[in-house]
Motif scaffolding. Structure first.
Motif, PDB file in Angstrom:
ATOM      1  N   TYR A   1       0.834  -1.289  -0.021  1.00  0.00           N
ATOM      2  CA  TYR A   1       0.041   0.191  -0.035  1.00  0.00           C
ATOM      3  C   TYR A   1       0.817   1.256  -0.027  1.00  0.00           C
ATOM      4  N   GLU A   2       0.560   2.133  -0.964  1.00  0.00           N
ATOM      5  CA  GLU A   2       1.144   3.376  -0.875  1.00  0.00           C
ATOM      6  C   GLU A   2       0.022   4.671  -0.964  1.00  0.00           C
ATOM      7  N   LYS A   3       0.234   5.519  -0.008  1.00  0.00           N
ATOM      8  CA  LYS A   3      -0.798   6.650   0.063  1.00  0.00           C
ATOM      9  C   LYS A   3      -0.737   7.475  -1.250  1.00  0.00           C
TER      10      LYS A   3
ATOM     11  N   VAL B   1      -7.736  10.337  -3.902  1.00  0.00           N
ATOM     12  CA  VAL B   1      -8.099   9.076  -3.352  1.00  0.00           C
ATOM     13  C   VAL B   1      -9.440   8.775  -4.210  1.00  0.00           C
TER      14      VAL B   1
ATOM     15  N   THR C   1      -3.545   0.610  -3.880  1.00  0.00           N
ATOM     16  CA  THR C   1      -4.260   2.086  -3.627  1.00  0.00           C
ATOM     17  C   THR C   1      -5.224   2.131  -2.519  1.00  0.00           C
TER      18      THR C   1
ATOM     19  N   ASN D   1      -6.732   1.115   1.128  1.00  0.00           N
ATOM     20  CA  ASN D   1      -6.499   0.535   2.624  1.00  0.00           C
ATOM     21  C   ASN D   1      -7.835   0.019   3.237  1.00  0.00           C
TER      22      ASN D   1
ATOM     23  N   GLU E   1     -10.410   2.981   4.024  1.00  0.00           N
ATOM     24  CA  GLU E   1     -11.045   3.398   3.093  1.00  0.00           C
ATOM     25  C   GLU E   1     -12.142   2.427   2.544  1.00  0.00           C
TER      26      GLU E   1
END
Length: 295
Positions: A34-36, A40, A168, A170, A173
């Protein structure tokens, strides 16, 4: 003159195995890490788009194929692959290993299995054709069909989009997006566990694989033979890690139930995801894909 197919046969399989080993479970874990992101996207939009694209590739592909436009036939998958590589540009090396191995072996098998009339490129012996299930004659039409078949493979894109979704998105979300749409908590839990467990399982599989190598799997063997030992090691770790995943998911479900996750139907959150312009764009594209697929 040595027949080209007898050189390509071992070369294609050895290169594919080499790429798979170079990628490994560690490479897959790196892809789904996972990468922020600054932008979004609602997880619901991602899921609907993936379903729409999968349906299009299984049904709507023949609509494009019937147009007999070679440029369009190759432009669509290349554009889609370019977009996926752009999204996962920080993991492009591992992604290239995966895509390269998949396209190579898929195209090779389809080229040699699809029989078509036309100019002959090479001919397999009856023994080779019987062992591998190949067509005895490979033509230019078979070559064209095999390349297109690999580029339009639904399995390739559903896994790539799965990589994009996990890397993309988590769990927070997923829970927020599903709660805003009043989706049942049981379904929310399934997707949340999926997003959380897959990267962890791949890391555990990579650790188990490295342990088998450290214990001497394939030690002292020639390089071509060692590749098969390493491939065997990649497959043997699947079952024990799968058992670990099942146990871990059960423990996670018990922990969530103990903390009252299912005690209230309406859950609230301080942060709202909602739908934005990019979400509506993905939904619009999905509608077009569904329309083309079922029209």
């Amino acid at each position: 003159m040595i027949c080209i197919q007898y050189l390509l046969l071992p070369l294609v399989y050895f290169v594919t195995i080499f790429l798979m080993i170079k990628l490994g479970y560690g490479g897959l874990a790196e892809i789904v890490k996972y990468e922020k992101r600054k932008v979004v996207i609602n997880p619901i939009s991602k899921i609907i788009f993936e379903i729409g694209l999968f349906v299009f590739l299984t049904r709507g592909f023949y609509t494009i194929f019937s147009l007999n436009n070679v440029e369009l036939l190759f432009a669509f998958p290349l554009l889609l692959l370019s977009a996926i590589f752009l999204v996962l540009r920080n993991k492009i090396k591992c992604l290239a290993y995966y895509v390269g191995a998949y396209l190579l072996i898929t195209a090779w098998v389809e080229i040699n299995s699809f029989y078509s009339y036309g100019s002959t490129i090479y001919t397999w012996s009856c023994e080779i054709a019987r062992i591998f299930g190949y067509s005895t004659i490979v033509t230019y039409s078979s070559l064209f069909h095999g390349i297109l078949f690999s580029l339009y493979s639904p399995t390739l894109y559903i896994t790539l989009l799965g990589f994009v979704f996990i890397s993309t998105t988590n769990t927070s979300e997923v829970i927020r997006a599903f709660s805003e749409l009043r989706i049942p908590l049981a379904i929310t839990l399934i997707f949340s566990v999926f997003v959380k467990v897959i990267p962890q399982a791949l890391r555990n599989m990579e650790t188990s694989y490295k342990m088998t190598i450290l214990r001497g799997l394939g030690y002292g063997k020639p390089f071509p033979i060692r590749l098969f030992y390493q491939l065997y090691g990649l497959m043997t770790v699947i079952l024990p890690v799968f058992v670990y995943i099942v146990k871990g998911s059960r423990n996670l479900a018990i922990a969530l139930e103990t903390r009252g996750y299912m005690s209230k139907k309406n859950r609230t959150s301080l942060v709202k995801i909602g739908f934005h312009l990019i979400d509506y764009l993905l939904l619009f594209i999905s509608i077009i894909l569904f329309y083309i697929s079922f029209s």
